[in-house]
Scaffold this motif. Sequence first.
Motif, short mmCIF file in Angstrom:
data_model
loop_
_atom_site.label_atom_id
_atom_site.label_comp_id
_atom_site.label_asym_id
_atom_site.label_seq_id
_atom_site.Cartn_x
_atom_site.Cartn_y
_atom_site.Cartn_z
N GLU A 1 170.25 -50.52 -1.96
CA GLU A 1 169.67 -49.36 -2.65
C GLU A 1 170.30 -48.11 -2.06
O GLU A 1 170.83 -48.14 -0.94
CB GLU A 1 168.15 -49.33 -2.47
N ARG B 1 154.72 -51.65 -0.31
CA ARG B 1 155.94 -52.10 -0.97
C ARG B 1 156.15 -53.57 -0.69
O ARG B 1 156.14 -54.01 0.46
CB ARG B 1 157.14 -51.29 -0.47
N ASP C 1 159.70 -54.20 -5.41
CA ASP C 1 159.10 -52.89 -5.66
C ASP C 1 160.05 -51.77 -5.27
O ASP C 1 160.86 -51.91 -4.34
CB ASP C 1 157.81 -52.71 -4.86
N ASP C 2 159.92 -50.64 -5.96
CA ASP C 2 160.59 -49.42 -5.52
C ASP C 2 159.73 -48.76 -4.45
O ASP C 2 158.51 -48.95 -4.39
CB ASP C 2 160.78 -48.45 -6.70
N GLU C 3 160.38 -47.96 -3.61
CA GLU C 3 159.65 -47.23 -2.57
C GLU C 3 159.22 -45.88 -3.10
O GLU C 3 160.01 -45.15 -3.70
CB GLU C 3 160.53 -47.05 -1.33
N HIS C 4 157.96 -45.54 -2.89
CA HIS C 4 157.43 -44.25 -3.30
C HIS C 4 156.90 -43.54 -2.06
O HIS C 4 156.05 -44.07 -1.34
CB HIS C 4 156.31 -44.43 -4.33
#
Length: 280
Positions: free
Chosen positions: A16, A201, A205-208
């Motif tokens: 990523e 996460r 999953d995406d990291e927020h």
Amino acid sequence: MSGKRIALVTCLQLPEPDPDELWLATAVQNRGVAAEVCAWDDPAVPWHQMDAAVLRSTWNYPDCHSDFIRWATKVNGLTRLYNPLETVIWNSNKRYLLELFEWGFPVVPTTVVGKTQPVDGFTGWPQAEEWVVKPAISAGSRGTKRFHHTQRNETIRHIQLLQTRGDVLVQPYLKSVEERGEHAVVVIDNEVSHAVRKTARFEGDDEHVSQAVVPTAQETALAMAVLEKIGRKLPYARVDMAPDDQGNPLIMELELIEPSLFLKQCPKALERLADTLVGL
């Protein structure tokens, strides 16, 4: 330019994007020092010509852990490696959580299932409604999954899958992560600079993350106490925490190899880290 060269170490195939990379490279170069983004797994990099190699986004290392440690050991003999080699080796396996607990630090309860340990008859299930299972050597939540306590068979199958690659961690899922979020406390040159709030996460999953927030006094004290116990002055570190049922911080992970530092969210931290790296 001063002639000094600092390698900001990444990998050839990033899982990523690294949001810190451009900001940090620019800040270092603005101080008259060459900041070169170099992949640890690129055999053409002349590490001996670098004044320092700073690990930043080597996020594929869990897939080739032994190769990465061999590389780090070799480069440690050619230039100055940051964070230091002994820190990298120790921190690359999440078994360090057991050591932190033995030292008396509040850590999320953790059971390690060894690579060759039979799972049938396993008795180390957390006393919690939900469980988290993750590889002991991992990054970016790869292989990390959440299970309800009624999903014991599914949990066992996932543990066995992860055991094909190494040791496995089993932990309770902390409900506080949903309510308050996990705090990633960033330390630059032995000083807490800021934190961000992260959502839970899991694999895929995406990291927020939030904007920069001020860590609590408890979080700051815990982060500094852990780093003091380790006994090495590090250019950067990150201590991830979540509150227990009483609101006291528990250490979730100690990130000393290649953590995102959320430098865009905190310009002062960016400037401090750039100054630190230039002064190495």
